[in-house]
Write a protein that holds these residues in place. Structure first.
Motif, mmCIF file in Angstrom:
data_model
loop_
_atom_site.group_PDB
_atom_site.id
_atom_site.type_symbol
_atom_site.label_atom_id
_atom_site.label_comp_id
_atom_site.label_asym_id
_atom_site.label_seq_id
_atom_site.Cartn_x
_atom_site.Cartn_y
_atom_site.Cartn_z
ATOM 1 N N SER A 55 0.833 -1.207 0.000
ATOM 2 C CA SER A 55 0.000 0.000 0.000
ATOM 3 C C SER A 55 0.873 1.263 0.000
ATOM 4 N N PHE A 56 2.078 1.189 0.590
ATOM 5 C CA PHE A 56 3.023 2.305 0.525
ATOM 6 C C PHE A 56 3.437 2.534 -0.921
ATOM 7 N N ARG A 57 3.815 1.483 -1.593
ATOM 8 C CA ARG A 57 4.221 1.570 -3.003
ATOM 9 C C ARG A 57 3.089 2.154 -3.841
ATOM 10 N N GLN A 58 1.874 1.700 -3.613
ATOM 11 C CA GLN A 58 0.720 2.207 -4.361
ATOM 12 C C GLN A 58 0.485 3.691 -4.073
ATOM 13 N N ALA A 59 0.594 4.096 -2.815
ATOM 14 C CA ALA A 59 0.373 5.497 -2.443
ATOM 15 C C ALA A 59 1.418 6.407 -3.092
ATOM 16 N N ILE A 60 2.677 6.010 -3.014
ATOM 17 C CA ILE A 60 3.746 6.825 -3.598
ATOM 18 C C ILE A 60 3.607 6.871 -5.119
ATOM 19 N N THR A 61 3.287 5.737 -5.723
ATOM 20 C CA THR A 61 3.089 5.697 -7.176
ATOM 21 C C THR A 61 1.950 6.618 -7.589
ATOM 22 N N GLN A 62 0.852 6.563 -6.868
ATOM 23 C CA GLN A 62 -0.288 7.414 -7.197
ATOM 24 C C GLN A 62 0.062 8.886 -7.019
ATOM 25 N N LEU A 63 0.731 9.231 -5.933
ATOM 26 C CA LEU A 63 1.115 10.630 -5.724
ATOM 27 C C LEU A 63 1.986 11.143 -6.868
ATOM 28 N N ILE A 64 2.942 10.342 -7.282
ATOM 29 C CA ILE A 64 3.879 10.777 -8.324
ATOM 30 C C ILE A 64 3.206 10.849 -9.694
ATOM 31 N N THR A 65 2.306 9.919 -9.986
ATOM 32 C CA THR A 65 1.681 9.914 -11.309
ATOM 33 C C THR A 65 0.493 10.862 -11.419
ATOM 34 N N VAL A 66 -0.069 11.300 -10.291
ATOM 35 C CA VAL A 66 -1.245 12.164 -10.309
ATOM 36 C C VAL A 66 -0.890 13.639 -10.049
ATOM 37 N N TRP A 67 0.178 13.900 -9.315
ATOM 38 C CA TRP A 67 0.545 15.269 -8.943
ATOM 39 C C TRP A 67 1.890 15.643 -9.540
ATOM 40 N N ASP A 68 1.898 16.672 -10.391
ATOM 41 C CA ASP A 68 3.130 17.196 -10.987
ATOM 42 C C ASP A 68 3.723 18.229 -10.034
ATOM 43 N N LEU A 69 4.883 17.913 -9.474
ATOM 44 C CA LEU A 69 5.562 18.822 -8.548
ATOM 45 C C LEU A 69 6.811 19.432 -9.163
ATOM 46 N N SER A 70 6.898 19.422 -10.490
ATOM 47 C CA SER A 70 8.108 19.919 -11.146
ATOM 48 C C SER A 70 8.339 21.413 -10.918
ATOM 49 N N ASN A 71 7.322 22.154 -10.509
ATOM 50 C CA ASN A 71 7.474 23.587 -10.237
ATOM 51 C C ASN A 71 7.448 23.902 -8.741
ATOM 52 N N ILE A 72 7.762 22.897 -7.949
ATOM 53 C CA ILE A 72 7.867 23.068 -6.493
ATOM 54 C C ILE A 72 9.341 23.241 -6.142
ATOM 55 N N ARG A 73 9.611 24.115 -5.208
ATOM 56 C CA ARG A 73 10.992 24.274 -4.726
ATOM 57 C C ARG A 73 11.029 23.973 -3.234
ATOM 58 N N THR A 74 12.162 23.546 -2.784
ATOM 59 C CA THR A 74 12.347 23.299 -1.364
ATOM 60 C C THR A 74 12.788 24.601 -0.714
ATOM 61 N N ALA A 75 11.938 25.139 0.138
ATOM 62 C CA ALA A 75 12.216 26.418 0.803
ATOM 63 C C ALA A 75 13.180 26.237 1.970
ATOM 64 N N GLY A 76 13.165 25.060 2.581
ATOM 65 C CA GLY A 76 14.066 24.806 3.696
ATOM 66 C C GLY A 76 14.009 23.366 4.146
ATOM 67 N N ILE A 77 15.134 22.869 4.592
ATOM 68 C CA ILE A 77 15.226 21.530 5.170
ATOM 69 C C ILE A 77 15.872 21.682 6.535
ATOM 70 N N TYR A 78 15.178 21.184 7.541
ATOM 71 C CA TYR A 78 15.628 21.303 8.920
ATOM 72 C C TYR A 78 15.829 19.902 9.480
ATOM 73 N N VAL A 79 17.020 19.644 9.970
ATOM 74 C CA VAL A 79 17.378 18.301 10.430
ATOM 75 C C VAL A 79 17.526 18.293 11.945
ATOM 76 N N ASP A 80 16.823 17.364 12.589
ATOM 77 C CA ASP A 80 16.992 17.120 14.015
ATOM 78 C C ASP A 80 17.797 15.822 14.119
ATOM 79 N N GLU A 81 19.093 15.985 14.242
ATOM 80 C CA GLU A 81 19.991 14.829 14.241
ATOM 81 C C GLU A 81 19.741 13.911 15.430
ATOM 82 N N ASP A 82 19.403 14.482 16.586
ATOM 83 C CA ASP A 82 19.158 13.677 17.784
ATOM 84 C C ASP A 82 17.941 12.773 17.623
#
Length: 140
Positions: A55-82
């Motif tokens: 069901s994970f594979r199906q969900a990710i496949t559906q998200l990628i094939t149904v939603w075009d995110l090619s014009n999305i940018r990553t505004a920030g990535i915040y890492v909590d290493e702990d």
């Protein structure tokens, strides 16, 4: 390299292949035992229900094939290493491929890591916009 740097780089790589619409390359970077859930009302199932395995594979496949995110940018990535967790803030123009509807949005992914790989992805999106665009719900 630090674990913090490695987690950030992997998330950037996942987004790069995901935004190109490459399902298999995205899944290869995430790993086998990851789960996914979009935070929202149960009416948005199956996305608002945690998925794993097939069901994970199906969900990710559906998200990628149904939603075009090619014009999305990553505004920030915040890492909590702990906590072995990454928060990624993304924004831009999203297109729902089946309907052709495009809109500007922002969303946040919370990604939990174990042994250098994502094991849980929780996505915070405008669920009303998703539900209306996909016709899961009708607004009067």
């Amino acid at each position: 390299m630090t674990a913090k740097h490695d987690m950030k780089k992997l998330v950037e790589e996942i987004y790069a292949v995901r935004d190109r619409g490459d399902v298999e390359a995205t899944l290869a970077l995430i790993g086998e035992n990851c789960t996914f859930r979009m935070v929202g009302n149960t009416r948005l199932a199956p996305f608002s229900t945690e998925s794993s395995g097939d069901s994970f594979r199906q969900a990710i496949t559906q998200l990628i094939t149904v939603w075009d995110l090619s014009n999305i940018r990553t505004a920030g990535i915040y890492v909590d290493e702990d906590e072995h967790m990454v928060f990624a803030h993304r924004e831009g123009e999203v297109r729902h491929i089946p309907s052709g509807v495009s809109f500007h949005t922002e969303f946040v992914d919370k990604i939990h890591f174990r042994d250098g790989k994502p094991v849980k992805i929780v996505e915070f999106v405008d669920t009303l916009q998703v539900a209306e665009t996909t016709k899961m719900i009708q607004v009067a």
